[in-house]
Scaffold this motif. Structure first.
Motif, PDB file in Angstrom:
ATOM      1  N   ARG A 135       0.851  -1.182   0.000  1.00  0.00           N
ATOM      2  CA  ARG A 135       0.000   0.000   0.000  1.00  0.00           C
ATOM      3  C   ARG A 135       0.890   1.236   0.000  1.00  0.00           C
ATOM      4  O   ARG A 135       1.919   1.268   0.666  1.00  0.00           O
ATOM      5  N   ARG A 136       0.467   2.257  -0.726  1.00  0.00           N
ATOM      6  CA  ARG A 136       1.238   3.498  -0.760  1.00  0.00           C
ATOM      7  C   ARG A 136       1.143   4.180   0.599  1.00  0.00           C
ATOM      8  O   ARG A 136       0.070   4.336   1.159  1.00  0.00           O
ATOM      9  N   ARG A 137       2.294   4.591   1.127  1.00  0.00           N
ATOM     10  CA  ARG A 137       2.327   5.261   2.417  1.00  0.00           C
ATOM     11  C   ARG A 137       2.579   6.752   2.270  1.00  0.00           C
ATOM     12  O   ARG A 137       2.317   7.510   3.179  1.00  0.00           O
ATOM     13  N   TRP A 138       3.129   7.176   1.138  1.00  0.00           N
ATOM     14  CA  TRP A 138       3.356   8.598   0.898  1.00  0.00           C
ATOM     15  C   TRP A 138       3.474   8.843  -0.592  1.00  0.00           C
ATOM     16  O   TRP A 138       3.658   7.919  -1.370  1.00  0.00           O
ATOM     17  N   LEU A 139       3.349  10.089  -0.980  1.00  0.00           N
ATOM     18  CA  LEU A 139       3.429  10.486  -2.368  1.00  0.00           C
ATOM     19  C   LEU A 139       4.198  11.795  -2.437  1.00  0.00           C
ATOM     20  O   LEU A 139       3.903  12.727  -1.698  1.00  0.00           O
ATOM     21  N   ALA A 140       5.179  11.857  -3.290  1.00  0.00           N
ATOM     22  CA  ALA A 140       5.973  13.072  -3.457  1.00  0.00           C
ATOM     23  C   ALA A 140       5.616  13.711  -4.794  1.00  0.00           C
ATOM     24  O   ALA A 140       5.522  13.039  -5.810  1.00  0.00           O
ATOM     25  N   THR A 141       5.415  15.000  -4.771  1.00  0.00           N
ATOM     26  CA  THR A 141       5.137  15.754  -5.986  1.00  0.00           C
ATOM     27  C   THR A 141       6.363  16.604  -6.293  1.00  0.00           C
ATOM     28  O   THR A 141       6.805  17.378  -5.434  1.00  0.00           O
TER      29      THR A 141
END
Length: 58
Positions: free
Chosen positions: A38-44
Motif C-alpha cells: 500500500r502506498r504510504r506517501w506520495l511526493a510531488t
C-alpha cells in the motif's frame, strides 16, 4: 544486525555498482506479496517540466 537484514541491505544507491536496483536476496517483496503493498506517501516534484525531461532521458 540479523543475517536477513544484512543480506537485504543496500550498500549504496541503486543496490550495486551497476545501479541495477535489484536485490537477489530480497525475500519479503515477491510475486506472492506484492498485491498487499500500500502506498504510504506520495511526493510531488517542485518542477514538473524537469521531471518530464528526466523521464524522457534528456
Amino acid at each position: 544486525m540479523s543475517r536477513a537484514a544484512t543480506a537485504s541491505a543496500w550498500p549504496q544507491p541503486g543496490y550495486d555498482v551497476g545501479q541495477s536496483y535489484y536485490n537477489s536476496h530480497e525475500s519479503i517483496v515477491n510475486a506472492g506479496t506484492v498485491q498487499t503493498l500500500r502506498r504510504r506517501w506520495l511526493a510531488t516534484p517542485l518542477y514538473a517540466d524537469s521531471l518530464e525531461k528526466t523521464l524522457k532521458g534528456e
